[in-house]
Design an enzyme around this catalytic site. Structure first.
Site, PDB file in Angstrom:
ATOM      1  CG  HIS A  17      -5.498   1.904   7.283  1.00  0.00           C
ATOM      2  ND1 HIS A  17      -5.919   1.541   6.058  1.00  0.00           N
ATOM      3  CD2 HIS A  17      -4.181   2.742   6.979  1.00  0.00           C
ATOM      4  CE1 HIS A  17      -4.871   2.112   5.063  1.00  0.00           C
ATOM      5  NE2 HIS A  17      -3.981   2.675   5.670  1.00  0.00           N
ATOM      6  CG  ASP A  35      -4.311  -3.620  10.237  1.00  0.00           C
ATOM      7  OD1 ASP A  35      -3.142  -4.007  10.027  1.00  0.00           O
ATOM      8  OD2 ASP A  35      -5.014  -2.746   9.983  1.00  0.00           O
ATOM      9  CD  GLN A  57       1.065   1.650  10.973  1.00  0.00           C
ATOM     10  OE1 GLN A  57       2.394   1.983  11.501  1.00  0.00           O
ATOM     11  NE2 GLN A  57       0.746   1.989   9.761  1.00  0.00           N
ATOM     12  CE  LYS A 108       1.533   0.505   6.540  1.00  0.00           C
ATOM     13  NZ  LYS A 108       1.701   1.576   5.978  1.00  0.00           N
ATOM     14  CB  CYS A 162      -5.634   5.451   5.177  1.00  0.00           C
ATOM     15  SG  CYS A 162      -4.974   5.866   3.638  1.00  0.00           S
TER      16      CYS A 162
END
Lengths: 422, 149
Positions: free
Chosen positions: A139, A216, A219, A242, A380
């Protein structure tokens, strides 16, 4: 450790299978609505999830009852607010299996967490010629902060390529890990394709070269259990919204030894020990990185979301998500002209696709008319779109509260978009 | 299909989407600009040939959704031969209509009135206006890029 999709399927069904999704949906007030006269099919969970009533109640309770600033007032409301905020930190630490709550820094979201690490950890260490390793799956939030520090320090960004299926090329990754590598920053799961990276292996390989790793997890956290100690990553970041929590709150996990070495990145109240005009000394982590009044209610709401998640049967929900992913993928693949992007063996429930002759933006509008909320765009992740040779995709991203009926509505909408536009 | 959807994707719009007119580049344009909608990744580039105060020729190139491509195509047909000030006032009226601030009768647009349906879809206004913003930059003979953001 992680009951990933594949291993979940191998486990025999338990008494909790199938999960009562309709009952779970009742926990999410916003899911029970019609848009344009159609029942909402919310398939944009990678952008933001919905929040259970337990989270809304926690926010409401804080503002109605405990509302006060933290770490300062002597009065009882402030004591309650401080206890709730620090309790939230402990909840997050448990959620990630961090060694202690002090390893949890509250930030605005994954983006801010990555910027914090770029500014406070990477920048002071980087010299011209050093390298930071990211991948084609990232991202923009895990690209641009590193480009900024590269510009400032003369370091270089190196990019691990992916296969056509959207999986990281491990051979290239190993080759790119060199004595020049100062940091590896990789996504746990791809927001645009759903690819679930073999993060434990990726961290272990970096370890062999003595390279610190940031993951990261934006997600991943809503779909797979995360154990930062088992992963042995140095930093792990995610956004509250999220994972069924409020917007505006996120988490940076950092190993205590690293956080302690890092200079503050924003100055202000709550991050100092003593201030004089001659010399200011800084608080220990995590307060050192939480200048100013933080998003107290957000942290408390996030803890409520994580408590809610913990109350559910994670394994049966993971299995349900995998079932939805397989069902949706198969149904879409059967439509003429639909091309699926991201066919990794290990995925979180994200279905990215293009439709011959139908631009994703037009498909998104037609789907919206049928009550189906998806994302249409580059997600993104423009370098990834370029790698895949498409300007944009339609992305349906699922959560455990989604149903096959909603995927049927998606398929029906794609059919309709083809009728309208081709 | 819902009425709003039918109004958005009219036959004439779909026809221009599938067979965009004046598509390509001019050999020696007097103005050029690239337009980009970072939200959806659409890109259009516009070449103009201005003779005196008139737009003698226009070419558009790029990729986008049905609305942005059809809008670019129909814009190119509507503007050939017009003066620069006519172009400006037509863009103003077009903008008023697609944002729902005026209806197509109050702000006459000719064939471009088919884009009135966009007003029902606020998320698509930028698609309809990308070509126009890019054209305006090309007329200003700025060679830089414009963005809808």
């Amino acid at each position: 450790m992680n009951p990933r999709c594949a291993s979940v399927l191998d486990t025999p069904p338990t008494a909790a299978w199938p999960p009562d999704v309709e009952r779970l949906r009742d926990d999410f007030p916003a899911l029970r609505q019609h848009v344009g006269g159609r029942p909402l099919a919310y398939l944009d969970n990678a952008a933001t999830t919905h929040r259970p009533a337990a989270v809304l109640a926690a926010l409401d309770r804080f503002y109605r009852r405990d509302n006060a600033n933290i770490h300062r007032g002597v009065h009882r409301l402030s004591v309650r607010a401080t206890e709730a905020y620090e309790g939230a930190r402990a909840t997050v630490a448990r959620f990630l299996n961090a060694a202690r709550p002090e390893e949890i820094v509250f930030v605005r979201g994954a983006t801010e967490a990555i910027n914090l690490v770029a500014y406070s950890f990477a920048r002071p260490r980087l010299r011209a010629g050093d390298e930071i390793l990211v991948s084609e799956l990232e991202h923009h939030a895990n690209i641009v902060p590193w480009q900024l520090v590269c510009e400032q320090t003369g370091a270089r960004l190196r990019v691990v390529p992916i296969t056509d299926a959207g999986e990281l090329r491990l051979d290239s990754y190993e080759r790119l890990l060199t004595e020049r590598t100062r940091l590896v920053a990789l996504t746990h799961a791809s927001n645009a394709l759903g690819t679930l990276n073999p993060v434990r292996q990726l961290v272990a390989l970096a370890r062999q070269h003595g390279v610190p790793v940031l993951l990261d997890g934006a997600q991943a956290v809503a779909h797979v259990p995360v154990d930062v100690r088992a992963l042995d990553c140095d930093f792990y970041v995610f956004s509250g919204h999220k994972v069924f929590g409020p917007t505006g709150i996120g988490v940076l996990y950092g190993k205590a030894a690293l956080l302690e070495e890092m200079p503050p990145w924003q100055g202000g109240g709550d991050m100092i020990r003593t201030v004089s005009f001659e010399r200011t000394t800084y608080a220990d982590p995590p307060q050192r990185f939480e200048a100013g009044t933080p998003h107290i209610a957000g942290a408390i709401g996030l803890a409520a979301a994580l408590d809610y998640l913990r109350s559910l049967d994670a394994e049966s929900l993971a299995r349900h998500e995998h079932d939805l992913l397989a069902y949706g993928t198969a149904r879409l693949a059967a439509l003429p002209g639909v091309r699926l992007l991201g066919t990794a063996a290990d995925k979180v429930p994200v279905i990215s696709f293009t439709i011959d002759g139908v631009h994703p933006h037009d498909a998104g509008t037609v789907l919206d008319q049928l009550g189906v909320a998806v994302r249409a765009g580059h997600h993104c992740a423009q370098p990834l779109m370029q790698r895949l040779g498409v300007p944009a995709t339609v992305r349906a991203s699922l959560a455990f509260y989604n149903t096959r009926t909603e995927l049927d509505a998606l398929v029906e909408g794609v059919r309709r978009a083809i009728e309208v536009l081709r | 299909m819902s009425d709003a959807l039918r109004a958005l994707y009219q036959e004439v719009i779909l026809d221009h989407y599938k067979r965009p007119r004046n598509w390509g580049r001019l050999p020696q344009p007097t103005g050029h600009a690239d337009g980009h909608n970072p939200l959806c990744g659409d890109r259009l580039s516009v070449d103009v040939q201005v003779e005196g105060d008139r737009v003698a020729d226009i070419r558009v190139e790029g990729q986008g959704c049905a609305i942005s491509v059809a809008s670019a195509s129909m814009m190119s047909e509507a503007l050939k031969g017009r003066t620069v000030s006519e172009v400006t006032s037509l863009f103003d009226r077009f903008h008023e209509v697609v944002t729902g601030r005026a209806d197509a009768e109050a702000a006459p647009l000719g064939k471009l009135a088919v884009f009135a349906g966009v007003a029902e879809f606020p998320a698509r206004v930028k698609c309809a206006t990308l070509a126009w913003h890019t054209l305006r930059a090309a007329l200003d003979t700025r060679s830089g890029a414009v963005s809808t953001e």
